[in-house]
Design a protein around this motif. Structure first.
Motif, PDB file in Angstrom:
ATOM      1  N   ALA A 246      12.820 -48.143  13.533  1.00 20.77           N
ATOM      2  CA  ALA A 246      12.180 -46.431  13.664  1.00 20.77           C
ATOM      3  C   ALA A 246      11.123 -46.560  14.965  1.00 20.77           C
ATOM      4  O   ALA A 246      11.009 -46.402  16.084  1.00 20.77           O
TER       5      ALA A 246
ATOM      6  N   HIS B 183      11.961 -48.601  17.783  1.00 23.18           N
ATOM      7  CA  HIS B 183      12.159 -47.603  19.059  1.00 23.18           C
ATOM      8  C   HIS B 183      11.826 -46.856  19.736  1.00 23.18           C
ATOM      9  O   HIS B 183      11.957 -45.981  20.676  1.00 23.18           O
TER      10      HIS B 183
ATOM     11  N   THR C 222      11.426 -46.093  23.317  1.00 21.68           N
ATOM     12  CA  THR C 222      10.942 -45.260  24.265  1.00 21.68           C
ATOM     13  C   THR C 222      10.187 -44.149  24.481  1.00 21.68           C
ATOM     14  O   THR C 222       9.771 -43.940  26.131  1.00 21.68           O
TER      15      THR C 222
ATOM     16  N   VAL D  36      12.890 -38.914  21.518  1.00 25.49           N
ATOM     17  CA  VAL D  36      14.003 -39.493  20.198  1.00 25.49           C
ATOM     18  C   VAL D  36      13.978 -38.744  18.870  1.00 25.49           C
ATOM     19  O   VAL D  36      15.386 -38.644  18.987  1.00 25.49           O
TER      20      VAL D  36
ATOM     21  N   SER E 130      17.956 -37.998  20.269  1.00 31.78           N
ATOM     22  CA  SER E 130      18.598 -39.111  20.944  1.00 31.78           C
ATOM     23  C   SER E 130      18.983 -39.157  18.973  1.00 31.78           C
ATOM     24  O   SER E 130      20.337 -39.269  18.332  1.00 31.78           O
ATOM     25  N   THR E 131      17.950 -38.923  17.959  1.00 33.06           N
ATOM     26  CA  THR E 131      18.744 -38.658  16.444  1.00 33.06           C
ATOM     27  C   THR E 131      20.047 -37.649  16.732  1.00 33.06           C
ATOM     28  O   THR E 131      20.844 -37.458  15.626  1.00 33.06           O
TER      29      THR E 131
ATOM     30  N   ARG F  10      19.873 -46.844  16.703  1.00 34.07           N
ATOM     31  CA  ARG F  10      18.429 -47.105  17.356  1.00 34.07           C
ATOM     32  C   ARG F  10      18.307 -48.896  18.191  1.00 34.07           C
ATOM     33  O   ARG F  10      17.608 -49.266  18.934  1.00 34.07           O
TER      34      ARG F  10
END
Length: 332
Positions: free
Chosen positions: A182, A185, A189, A258, A261-262, A326
């Motif tokens: 995470a 990622h 990002t 983020v 995306s999640t 991710r």
């Protein structure tokens, strides 16, 4: 489910054994055990009985019949039966390398022996589980005397104590891996978002006009009006009306990307979690990957499943799926 039926089977069988345990020692000789099994119309191959008896505590030739009944219960439980089948397959494969028949192999021979498993059986065994089982079965940590029987029992999931230890280890590793991925990622990002903002700052001033910010946002992702308003209200504004983007604006914008995306991956996970058990099977994972634009063949999905299944339960939880997505985005 299966566990409850196994417990009921065990309780009934223990009650039958106890009728022959005159001194209530909890132990019976093999002949008496066989007699009770015949009375209960329970029949199984001698080789399977020998494997079960080898795993049960003994006292002067007599066996702990409670433990014996619990082991027998595995034969009547589909999940436990699969574990027993895995144990038998692993024992058969490793027996080829145990040339002197002493029940031990080296770590190198262990790896070679596992190549004799069928592809279907091999696919059921996670590499992390193999490493853990090898550690549990390595008598002195030298890699020269790995107990074949202990390894087969642990890697098949039949050893309850090892299962608990493995589960605790997996939970710790899961948290560590998830947090590391995470963080990586988010870092990647932020780099992508920064590069887009810098395209509209040709002189490298570290600031961007509101108009150019709007253009940059359209290149990054779809943002709601509420998010855009939040970005503008929280940004550091210079005297000329331009917005500093290298700190607060970049951080908030990265958070939005983020989170987006999640949310998208979570929606895909829920859509393909057909029975709503919070897990994706291999087939469901294949569909979910396709929905994410990650078309993969079934054999490739099998490999992805094994590498992403951190807790080795044969499926992917939502957290494992998010970690996988991710990682895929990082590597792309």
């Amino acid at each position: 489910g299966g566990s409850a039926s196994r417990e009921q089977f065990c309780d009934d069988l223990v009650a039958a054994f106890a009728e022959h345990d005159a001194n209530r020692s909890g132990f019976l000789d093999p002949i008496t055990l066989g007699h009770v099994l015949a009375q209960q119309n329970l029949q199984m191959p001698q080789a399977q009985l020998r494997r079960i008896m080898a795993n049960v505590e003994k006292n002067e030739g007599e066996l702990d019949y409670r433990a014996f009944a619990w082991e027998l219960g595995a034969v009547n439980d589909p999940n436990e039966r699969r574990k027993v089948e895995t144990e038998a397959a692993v024992l058969e494969a490793l027996s080829r390398l145990d040339v002197n028949g002493d029940g031990f192999v080296t770590a190198l021979e262990l790896g070679q022996g596992l190549t004799y498993l069928t592809p279907e059986m091999s696919a059921k065994i996670n590499s992390d589980l193999v490493r853990f089982a090898a550690q549990q079965a390595d008598n002195d940590g030298s890699g020269q005397r790995v107990d074949v029987r202990v390894f087969a029992r642990v890697v098949s999931g039949l050893d309850e104590a090892s299962n608990d230890a493995m589960h605790r280890q997996q939970l710790m590793r899961h948290d560590e891996v998830s947090a590391e991925v995470a963080a990586k990622h988010r870092e990647d990002t932020a780099a992508v978002v920064l590069a887009q903002l810098q395209r509209f700052d040709p002189h490298g001033t570290g600031s961007i006009s509101p108009v150019n910010l709007g253009q940059a946002l359209s290149q990054i992702a779809d943002f709601s009006q509420e998010q855009v308003s939040s970005l503008l209200s929280n940004a550091d504004v210079r005297r000329d009306g331009s917005l500093d983007y290298e700190e607060r604006l970049l951080s908030q914008l990265t958070d939005f990307v983020v989170e987006g995306s999640t949310t998208r991956w979570t929606q895909i996970f829920r859509r393909w979690d057909r029975n709503h058990d919070g897990k994706l099977t291999m087939r469901e994972l294949e569909k979910a990957l396709n929905a994410c634009g990650q078309q993969r063949g079934l054999s490739e999905v099998e490999g992805i499943m094994r590498s992403a299944d951190i807790d080795c339960d044969g499926s992917l939880s939502k957290d494992e799926f998010l970690t996988l997505m991710r990682l895929m985005e990082i590597n792309s």
